[in-house]
Design a protein around this motif. Structure first.
Motif, PDB file in Angstrom:
ATOM      1  N   CYS B  22     -21.008  14.870 -15.243  1.00 29.89           N
ATOM      2  CA  CYS B  22     -20.203  16.030 -14.871  1.00 29.89           C
ATOM      3  C   CYS B  22     -18.887  16.095 -15.617  1.00 29.89           C
ATOM      4  O   CYS B  22     -18.245  17.134 -15.637  1.00 29.89           O
ATOM      5  N   GLY B  23     -18.475  14.987 -16.154  1.00 28.66           N
ATOM      6  CA  GLY B  23     -17.125  14.934 -16.700  1.00 28.66           C
ATOM      7  C   GLY B  23     -16.943  15.643 -18.010  1.00 28.66           C
ATOM      8  O   GLY B  23     -15.857  16.077 -18.348  1.00 28.66           O
ATOM      9  N   GLY B  25     -17.529  18.457 -19.220  1.00 30.10           N
ATOM     10  CA  GLY B  25     -17.018  19.817 -19.300  1.00 30.10           C
ATOM     11  C   GLY B  25     -15.768  20.057 -18.498  1.00 30.10           C
ATOM     12  O   GLY B  25     -15.464  21.180 -18.164  1.00 30.10           O
ATOM     13  N   SER B  26     -15.075  19.011 -18.213  1.00 32.69           N
ATOM     14  CA  SER B  26     -13.953  19.153 -17.303  1.00 32.69           C
ATOM     15  C   SER B  26     -12.648  19.426 -18.019  1.00 32.69           C
ATOM     16  O   SER B  26     -11.588  19.355 -17.450  1.00 32.69           O
ATOM     17  N   SER B  28     -11.189  21.924 -18.784  1.00 35.30           N
ATOM     18  CA  SER B  28     -10.377  23.017 -18.272  1.00 35.30           C
ATOM     19  C   SER B  28      -9.411  22.553 -17.201  1.00 35.30           C
ATOM     20  O   SER B  28      -8.553  23.296 -16.770  1.00 35.30           O
ATOM     21  N   SER B  29      -9.572  21.296 -16.797  1.00 34.54           N
ATOM     22  CA  SER B  29      -8.792  20.818 -15.666  1.00 34.54           C
ATOM     23  C   SER B  29      -7.302  20.729 -15.961  1.00 34.54           C
ATOM     24  O   SER B  29      -6.503  20.706 -15.065  1.00 34.54           O
ATOM     25  N   VAL B 239      -3.981   2.947  -8.077  1.00 31.39           N
ATOM     26  CA  VAL B 239      -5.218   3.625  -7.664  1.00 31.39           C
ATOM     27  C   VAL B 239      -6.339   2.597  -7.755  1.00 31.39           C
ATOM     28  O   VAL B 239      -6.635   2.101  -8.838  1.00 31.39           O
ATOM     29  N   THR B 243     -13.168   5.885  -9.994  1.00 33.35           N
ATOM     30  CA  THR B 243     -13.607   7.292  -9.986  1.00 33.35           C
ATOM     31  C   THR B 243     -12.414   8.199  -9.651  1.00 33.35           C
ATOM     32  O   THR B 243     -12.270   9.281 -10.219  1.00 33.35           O
ATOM     33  N   THR B 244     -11.565   7.736  -8.751  1.00 29.13           N
ATOM     34  CA  THR B 244     -10.376   8.521  -8.406  1.00 29.13           C
ATOM     35  C   THR B 244      -9.404   8.569  -9.582  1.00 29.13           C
ATOM     36  O   THR B 244      -8.822   9.615  -9.876  1.00 29.13           O
ATOM     37  N   GLN B 247     -10.557  11.190 -11.903  1.00 27.23           N
ATOM     38  CA  GLN B 247     -10.257  12.548 -11.435  1.00 27.23           C
ATOM     39  C   GLN B 247      -8.772  12.864 -11.618  1.00 27.23           C
ATOM     40  O   GLN B 247      -8.403  13.978 -11.987  1.00 27.23           O
ATOM     41  N   LEU B 248      -7.930  11.882 -11.332  1.00 24.67           N
ATOM     42  CA  LEU B 248      -6.488  12.093 -11.453  1.00 24.67           C
ATOM     43  C   LEU B 248      -6.103  12.353 -12.903  1.00 24.67           C
ATOM     44  O   LEU B 248      -5.257  13.202 -13.191  1.00 24.67           O
ATOM     45  N   ARG B 250      -8.070  13.568 -15.253  1.00 28.64           N
ATOM     46  CA  ARG B 250      -8.599  14.874 -15.646  1.00 28.64           C
ATOM     47  C   ARG B 250      -7.746  16.016 -15.086  1.00 28.64           C
ATOM     48  O   ARG B 250      -7.577  17.046 -15.724  1.00 28.64           O
ATOM     49  N   SER B 251      -7.226  15.822 -13.898  1.00 28.31           N
ATOM     50  CA  SER B 251      -6.431  16.891 -13.286  1.00 28.31           C
ATOM     51  C   SER B 251      -4.996  16.892 -13.807  1.00 28.31           C
ATOM     52  O   SER B 251      -4.223  17.782 -13.481  1.00 28.31           O
TER      53      SER B 251
END
Lengths: 338, 531
Positions: B22-23, B25-26, B28-29, B239, B243-244, B247-248, B250-251
């Motif tokens: 899933c990652g 295409g991320s 855009s984050s 952290v 996985t978190t 996400q952090l 990427r965001s």
């Protein structure tokens, strides 16, 4: 009622004592040297020995256990090895975040479960019932870490609707720092007029709370459905119906009223269960609650902290069940006679 | 304390695969944003877990200490040279027994005091006196003179590469020894916490045990100045789940992820908002075998029973084979050293000699590793599986680093493990630390957690520092000899060398990997671009 309550409290004390003894024994069986951990990496042998004496680890285990029980009664739960602070003070810092999260989850669960359970019972076998039952099973059976990751991926990473992790946005540390009064962020922020922080905590809490709510929501939905279906055919409910009450009132007011007893008992149990279940969710969402403290305590072989967390959770279980027992006994005299 | 850089517990291969899938295409984050003033460093373990004293801190605190404190010199791994920092120039005389350092003018401590040779001398003498951390790097120092306000003259007991040692990542910091005030307890004052360095950042907030553990703010009086784009704050965010962390990153909630599971790290590749950097480190994962309780044939058998290629394959690019103890890029590294290879037949034969092995008496061993480190966990599980085939029952225990270490150092030998896993890296650009800390006789044990004692090697270790200063070629030969001896006696084995796998946002430039300072990002050198 007083005799009943006294009996229940006595049983609760025995349960808590049993939990403490069992945890104490298990923690002592694991090899390690808490005194050396306490004394720190640069400590000499004499300093480690002094730490052992200070922590009371040089006394026989039975004396240590008795001393621990004495301490509990006077509010001294020991000193955590890995933080060097009183365990009770540590718990006062970390437990509110977990309790806040689980309370939010239980509210979400009840808000979801009551209407869904009633809809499911109102039209059993219909498509709505099938969908709700399938959803309940999914909520109960889906691994919690999996759901956490999926929701994080979709709502935080893909849709950018909610934050990924943490208790609040780090940037607020510089602009609107949180002043801790009660330890509960959602209470402290409005109490201090810190609305940006309140909003941030709320948005950060939503995803983990929904994840934790999945299990109780599924369980309670099924339970409400079963209880309502069980009582809907009873003569007194039939009488209500014959008196001309609407179906909504028959289900929502009369049948549901009878379902509250077992549901309340389940809520109490599930609340305490969720408190433990939240550990993994806290790790994934970086929620600063009991989870990380417990993990650090276990890997540090920190007996006082492990005992403290266990005791705290046992107390939550016991107090929640006791409250429900008393509540049930108060509204239903038959229970006191059992 | 010289522990680990813990990798977070991955939530299983399925999760990694999910993110990998899933990652991609991320991208855009990360919305376009202005250059941030705050640099957020995502780490997996508590940062300041060994106190705040720059003289004795010897753990993961290096990543923050390096922002607050400075040394006389700094090693540049790219040029293999020692560069000026608080000292602008230096020279040696008397065959490496006298060193003169000229200090930078106009440098102020965070306490407001001007840095002088007298204060620098006091700091170094205090560090040497306390003897904690890597204070051994100044073991050769006999006296220090201060002929003027900006000159330090070191007189050594024996020749030593002091310019290199002064660049050490631990215990070489220059700090204000009077920071606590007249008669004040400096250690206590520092642990409040405070800092007393000259670095570009100073402590703003320390939230012990919390996710946003440490916040540093820019020191307005920094000698390097603040013109041009610089980060004004540095946040260290703990952290524990990779996985978190992914996400952090990427965001855009964090800027730099120190280390992350290899499969997730790979999933970042191709994401335009994220830059991945892989670089061989000077860090290796060591297995220290208890020489007190395990006989030589058993130690050798264990090392022949380990499936090294299997471990490296399982770590998917985060590890590469080692040769001896000394990583490539350091004096004494050699690719022609004898090394243990996966040879179950030889392991079985050695075990039989000792009365163990398949069909014979079972051997029960214990292994400890640092909790939260998924790579160490993989290694422990593979070793358990490898040894089980030879009728060795290996019980593995994951512990928090301080607990793992305390258990290994316990005065009660019954608490000691059979095998101790830990990472090791140099305190300065020389392999001396592997030998003096891990192989030299220590009573009581400190980092020699194989409890190994060999008078011949002790003498070699005592000699090697002065040989480095006078004849690098002879020193390389001596390091080689000691590694061969370590191979023969098998107290310590480098299971693999770590390949750093960093992931970071593309909103800054200026990042350089410097293996001499493990996992340190010199934030002052970064240039936020705001992309």
């Amino acid at each position: 009622l007083i005799v009943y309550v006294a009996r229940r409290i006595a049983t609760a004390i025995l349960v808590v004592a049993g939990v403490v003894v069992l945890t104490f024994v298990i923690a002592r069986v694991v090899p390690g040297d808490p005194a050396a951990t306490w004394a720190g990496p640069h400590a000499s042998a004499a300093q480690v020995a002094a730490a052992r004496h200070y922590l009371g680890l040089d006394r026989p285990p039975a004396i240590q256990l008795l001393s621990y029980f004495g301490g509990i009664l006077t509010g001294n739960w020991g000193i955590a090895i890995h933080t060097h602070r009183p365990v009770l003070s540590d718990l006062a810092v970390v437990a509110p975040a977990s309790l806040e999260l689980v309370t939010a989850a239980m509210i979400i669960a009840l808000v979801v479960a009551v209407p869904l359970g009633l809809i499911s019972a109102r039209w059993p076998g219909r498509a709505s019932d099938q969908v709700i039952r399938a959803g309940s099973i999914l909520g109960v059976s889906m691994p919690i870490f999996w759901m956490a990751l999926i929701l994080q991926l979709v709502f935080a990473q893909r849709l950018h609707l909610l934050p990924v992790a943490g208790e609040y946005s780090p940037s607020l540390l510089f602009t609107h720092p949180l002043t801790r009064l009660t330890g509960f962020g959602l209470i402290d922020a409005p109490l201090t007029g810190n609305w940006p922080m309140f909003g941030s905590i709320l948005s950060h809490m939503l995803l983990p709370a929904v994840v934790i709510a999945a299990y109780p929501a599924g369980l309670l939905t099924r339970m409400i459905r079963a209880q309502v279906l069980d009582t809907i055919g009873d003569s007194h409910v039939q009488m209500v119906r014959s008196l001309g009450f609407s179906e909504r009132a028959v289900f929502g007011r009369f049948a549901m009223k009878l379902a509250w007893n077992p549901v309340a008992a389940a809520v109490a149990l599930v609340f305490a269960y969720s408190l433990v279940n939240t550990f993994l969710v806290e790790a994934i969402f970086d929620w600063p609650g009991l989870g990380s403290y417990t993990t650090a305590s276990i890997t540090s072989l920190d007996t006082p902290a492990i005992l403290g967390v266990t005791l705290f959770i046992a107390l939550v279980y016991v107090v929640a069940n006791l409250a429900v027992d008393i509540f049930q006994a108060a509204i239903d005299p038959r229970i006191r006679l059992r | 304390m010289k522990p680990h850089r813990a990798l977070p517990i991955a939530s299983g291969c399925a999760v990694a695969l999910l993110l990998a899938a899933c990652g991609g295409g991320s991208s855009s984050s990360a919305p376009q944003r202005a250059a941030s003033q705050v640099f957020t460093y995502d780490t997996t373990a508590t940062v300041m877990d060994d106190g705040w004293d720059p003289a004795t801190e010897y753990s993961d605190g290096i990543i923050a200490m390096s922002q607050m404190y400075e040394t006389l010199t700094r090693y540049d791994a790219a040029t293999h040279r020692v560069e000026p920092l608080l000292a602008t120039s230096w020279s040696s005389a008397d065959g490496g027994k006298t060193w003169t350092f000229h200090l930078r003018h106009g440098v102020h401590f965070h306490t407001g005091r001007l840095m002088t040779a007298q204060i620098a001398k006091a700091a170094l003498l205090r560090t040497i006196k306390l003897g904690g951390g890597a204070a051994y790097v100044f073991g050769a120092v006999k006296t220090i003179d201060t002929p003027d306000q900006y000159t330090l003259v070191f007189h050594l007991k024996y020749p030593s590469p002091l310019d290199l040692e002064a660049s050490a990542s631990y215990s070489a910091y220059i700090y204000d020894t009077d920071a606590a005030g007249p008669g004040g307890n400096l250690t206590k004052w520092l642990n409040t916490p405070h800092d007393a360095g000259t670095g570009p950042y100073e402590v703003q907030t320390w939230n012990k045990g919390q996710e946003l553990e440490l916040i540093l703010k820019s020191f307005p009086g920094y000698w390097g100045g603040w013109s041009g784009p610089h980060y004004k704050k540095v946040v260290f965010r703990v952290v524990t789940t990779d996985t978190t962390s992914a996400q952090l990153l990427r965001s855009g909630a964090v800027d730099f992820v120190e280390q992350i599971g290899p499969s997730i790290w790979k999933s970042f590749q191709g994401d335009p908002g994220i830059r991945t950097v892989a670089s061989p480190s000077w860090q290796n994962l060591l297995a220290q075998l208890n020489a007190k309780s395990l006989s030589l044939p058993v130690r050798q058998a264990i090392l022949y029973a380990i499936d090294y290629p299997g471990i490296i394959a399982a770590l998917q690019g985060a590890a590469f084979p080692s040769s001896g103890l000394v990583p490539a890029g350091l004096l004494g590294h050699s690719t022609s050293l004898p090394n243990y290879t996966y040879d179950p037949a030889k392991a079985k034969q050695l075990l039989n000699q000792a009365g163990y092995g398949p069909g014979k008496k079972a051997l029960n061993l214990s292994l400890t590793y640092t909790s939260g480190d998924s790579n160490e966990q993989v290694v422990a599980e593979l070793m358990k599986s490898n040894l089980a085939k030879l009728n060795i029952n290996l019980s593995t225990q994951s512990l928090a680093w301080p607990t793992q270490w305390a258990k290994a150092k316990s005065a009660n030998a019954a608490n000691h493990q059979s095998i101790f896993l830990e990472y090791w890296w140099p305190d300065y650009a020389d392999p001396y630390t592997w030998f003096t800390n891990l192989l030299q006789t220590q009573k009581p044990p400190y980092f020699n957690l194989s409890y190994y004692s060999n008078p011949i090697m002790d003498a070699q270790i005592n000699r090697v520092e002065s040989v480095v200063a006078t004849s690098p070629a002879a020193a390389a030969a001596l390091y080689r000899t000691m590694q061969v001896e370590n191979f023969q006696q098998a107290p310590v084995d480098a299971l693999y060398n770590v390949n750093y796998q960093y992931a970071m946002r593309t909103n800054f430039t200026g990042f350089k990997v410097n293996p001499a300072y493990a996992n340190v990002v010199f934030t002052y050198n970064l240039r936020p671009t705001g992309s």
